[in-house]
Design a protein around this motif. Structure first.
Motif, PDB file in Angstrom:
ATOM      1  N   GLN A 112      -3.341   4.508  12.584  1.00 12.75           N
ATOM      2  CA  GLN A 112      -3.015   5.385  11.476  1.00 12.75           C
ATOM      3  C   GLN A 112      -1.514   5.621  11.426  1.00 12.75           C
ATOM      4  OE1 GLN A 112      -5.059   9.110  11.946  1.00 12.75           O
ATOM      5  NE2 GLN A 112      -3.997   9.680  13.800  1.00 12.75           N
TER       6      GLN A 112
ATOM      7  N   THR B  38      -2.563   8.029   6.868  1.00 13.38           N
ATOM      8  CA  THR B  38      -3.098   6.795   6.290  1.00 13.38           C
ATOM      9  C   THR B  38      -3.752   6.001   7.406  1.00 13.38           C
ATOM     10  OG1 THR B  38      -1.321   6.742   4.642  1.00 13.38           O
ATOM     11  CG2 THR B  38      -2.541   4.701   5.015  1.00 13.38           C
TER      12      THR B  38
ATOM     13  N   ASP C   9     -14.139   2.777   4.187  1.00 13.70           N
ATOM     14  CA  ASP C   9     -13.583   4.052   3.779  1.00 13.70           C
ATOM     15  C   ASP C   9     -12.185   4.313   4.345  1.00 13.70           C
ATOM     16  OD1 ASP C   9     -15.470   6.203   6.114  1.00 13.70           O
ATOM     17  OD2 ASP C   9     -14.312   4.376   6.394  1.00 13.70           O
ATOM     18  N   CYS C  10     -11.599   3.339   5.024  1.00 15.21           N
ATOM     19  CA  CYS C  10     -10.221   3.497   5.496  1.00 15.21           C
ATOM     20  C   CYS C  10      -9.274   3.482   4.296  1.00 15.21           C
ATOM     21  CB  CYS C  10      -9.852   2.371   6.468  1.00 15.21           C
ATOM     22  SG  CYS C  10     -10.675   2.489   8.071  1.00 15.21           S
ATOM     23  N   ASN C  11      -8.138   4.150   4.432  1.00 11.25           N
ATOM     24  CA  ASN C  11      -7.146   4.155   3.352  1.00 11.25           C
ATOM     25  C   ASN C  11      -6.623   2.752   3.069  1.00 11.25           C
ATOM     26  OD1 ASN C  11      -6.465   6.919   5.147  1.00 11.25           O
ATOM     27  ND2 ASN C  11      -6.818   7.240   2.955  1.00 11.25           N
TER      28      ASN C  11
ATOM     29  N   TYR D 257       0.861  -1.182   0.000  1.00 11.49           N
ATOM     30  CA  TYR D 257       0.000   0.000   0.000  1.00 11.49           C
ATOM     31  C   TYR D 257       0.900   1.235   0.000  1.00 11.49           C
ATOM     32  CZ  TYR D 257      -3.646  -3.232   1.521  1.00 11.49           C
ATOM     33  OH  TYR D 257      -4.524  -4.276   1.617  1.00 11.49           O
TER      34      TYR D 257
END
Length: 550
Positions: A46, A23, A30-32, A16
């Motif tokens: 995060q 992040t 909807d999380c990165n 990622y």
């Protein structure tokens, strides 16, 4: 810029990019970085990019965020570097510097490659009998099952035995953009799932349709900055695409070796590529078998749904046929389930209440909405209120919970036993035909309101009143009758033809026979017994005097 690499756990090997300043990792879509495991909180942790480097923060997760084995204090930001590892549920993740263009996995050194669409031309050149027997034995083993998971298990067992230099084998299946690891084997005791794989190698094999034999890229200085390559810890690998009918990419088989010593050779690549051709055929057959099973289950479930739906509709009319009134109704679904409905029930003051409706659309959505309309109509109609009030209340109940936006046309009324008086209203439904005792037929002259199921203001409903004399019949129908089309699709059956069919009913003809004659007329007009739309009739006849029966 850096990437976050999953080194162990589900989706091992996936990277990622840490593009933004923040992040978020979690189970929430909807999380990165979305990690779809129950052990991961909705917003678990995060990673923040700062001028001094990267930091990680636990967001008060239920199961905790661990840095190098130590649980982080919630909302405390801690620096993280490339030598650190983060544990979130079953995932182990590491920070890696983004590879420079000169050292991407796309520069993979490939010593040999063969076309995986057909058997390698030189495959049977040496020891043809032995190689052919090997392929046939594996094909026999695989063809004995049509279950994909069992197929993958058998395949990996065979491959680990057939390729003694392989330390691990894996099979990835699915569309190229959503490949999943469906099976792994290791020759040693360690967990095979702890090993990631290179997405670039897999992508190249799939896109170009080639089997790949790679040299020891781990020891090549040009690949030291590539996070996934260095984490693979392999010295030699084979990667073969599985290509089904119509060149459809089904997945890949990969064998790799981490020990020193004998590496994979060209013969190995040719053998695995040929096996892959047979595996793809079996996978195609397994997919067809699974599709056939799904279709069979679907039709079985539809048949059960039809039985349940029909169970909501009155089928025994004996309890209603009294005090000088005969009733009959039936539904002929265009599909296994119907969006049409009817209902009959006794209400106060010796009145018989009736409903006939047609839900928008076809198939299962219409059938489910039909059940809702039927249940609400029976509940609200039991009060015996005037038809306009009942339809207004029913519309309000449908509007209150109708996320699908479906609607229904509905006729509802009461028949007064003894007098033959009928009071009825129509919410967008075709008005019934009246067959008089003398054989004449006329449509009921009355204005219909609008259809039910959406909040569009006034329904414009009014109650119509009429009286059935002995021998008179009221014929309610859905538009499947009037809108049925002949083979050339130029003409519809129409109200005039339906009126002629109704005129052919006689005073002594059983109502079930009347309904059958109407259905036969539609079949003859369309030249097919396959219906274009649901057909529903509701017949109410005031019992004629003995002198009227002929």
């Amino acid at each position: 810029m850096a990437v976050l690499l999953i080194t162990q756990g589900p989706d091992a090997g996936r990277e990622y990019s840490l593009d933004g300043d923040t992040t978020v990792l979690g189970r929430q879509p909807d999380c990165n970085i979305c990690l779809l495991v129950k052990a991961v909180s909705r917003q678990h942790a995060q990673i923040l990019k700062t001028p001094a480097g990267y930091q990680i923060e636990d967001l008060d997760s239920s199961n905790g965020t661990y840095l190098n084995g130590t649980r982080l204090t919630a909302h405390q930001r801690v620096a993280i570097g490339e030598r650190d590892f983060v544990t979130i549920g079953p995932y182990t993740l590491s920070l890696r510097a983004m590879p420079t263009p000169a050292s991407t996995e796309g520069n993979l050194i490939i010593r040999e490659q063969v076309n995986a669409v057909g058997p390698p031309q030189s495959f049977y050149g040496q020891d043809p009998a032995q190689k052919l027997q090997t392929v046939l034995e594996i094909s026999q083993h695989l063809s004995r099952t049509l279950d994909t998971d069992q197929l993958v298990d058998k395949l990996l067992d065979q491959l680990i035995r057939l390729f003694p230099q392989a330390d691990r084998g894996m099979v990835l299946l699915g569309p190229p953009e959503r490949l999943l690891v469906r099976g792994q084997r290791t020759r040693h005791k360690e967990d095979a799932s702890a090993y990631p794989y290179s997405r670039s190698i897999v992508k190249k094999a799939l896109e170009e349709g080639i089997g790949i034999l790679s040299d020891d890229i781990r020891g090549d200085a040009r690949f030291q900055a590539s996070a996934t390559i260095t984490s693979l810890d392999i010295r030699s690998l084979l990667c073969v695409p599985l290509i089904g009918s119509d060149q459809k990419r089904l997945g890949v088989i990969q064998l790799d070796r981490s020990r020193t010593g004998r590496a994979f050779q060209m013969d190995d690549l040719q053998l695995l590529t040929t096996i892959g051709l047979h595996v793809a055929i079996v996978l195609d057959n397994a997919a067809l078998h699974q599709e056939a099973l799904r279709e069979q289950r679907f039709h079985q479930e539809l048949a059960v749904a039809r039985d349940i739906q029909q169970g909501y509709l009155p089928a025994d009319f004996g309890d209603f046929n009294k005090d000088g009134i005969e009733v009959f109704a039936n539904v002929h679904p265009a599909r296994q389930v119907s969006g049409d409905l009817y209902d009959l029930m006794e209400v106060s003051d010796n009145r018989l209440a009736f409903f006939l409706g047609d839900v928008s659309g076809k198939g299962m959505p219409a059938a489910l909405y039909m059940v809702a309309v039927h249940a609400l109509g029976r509940h609200i109609g039991a009060s015996g209120d005037p038809p306009t009030q009942t339809l207004t209340r029913l519309n309000g109940a449908l509007v209150a919970d109708n996320p699908s936006g479906m609607f229904v046309t509905l006729a509802h009324g009461h028949y007064q036993r003894g007098t033959g008086e009928i009071v009825m209203a129509s919410g967008g439904h075709p008005l019934p035909l009246i067959r008089r005792a003398d054989g004449s037929v006329e449509p009921l002259q009355h204005k219909t309101g609008r259809l039910l199921g959406y909040d569009g203001g006034d329904l414009h409903l009014t109650d119509a009143r009429l009286t059935l004399n002995p021998g008179d019949m009221l014929v309610f129908y859905t538009d499947g009758y009037t809108e049925a089309r002949e083979p050339a699709k130029r003409q519809m059956f129409g109200l005039e033809r339906l009126s002629k069919v109704v005129a052919g009913f006689t005073a002594d003809m059983p109502l079930a026979t009347c309904a059958a004659k109407a259905k036969t007329a539609i079949d003859q007009f369309t030249a097919s017994s396959e219906l274009q739309d649901d057909l529903t009739l509701l017949l109410l006849r005031r019992v004629p005097h003995k002198s009227q029966r002929a």
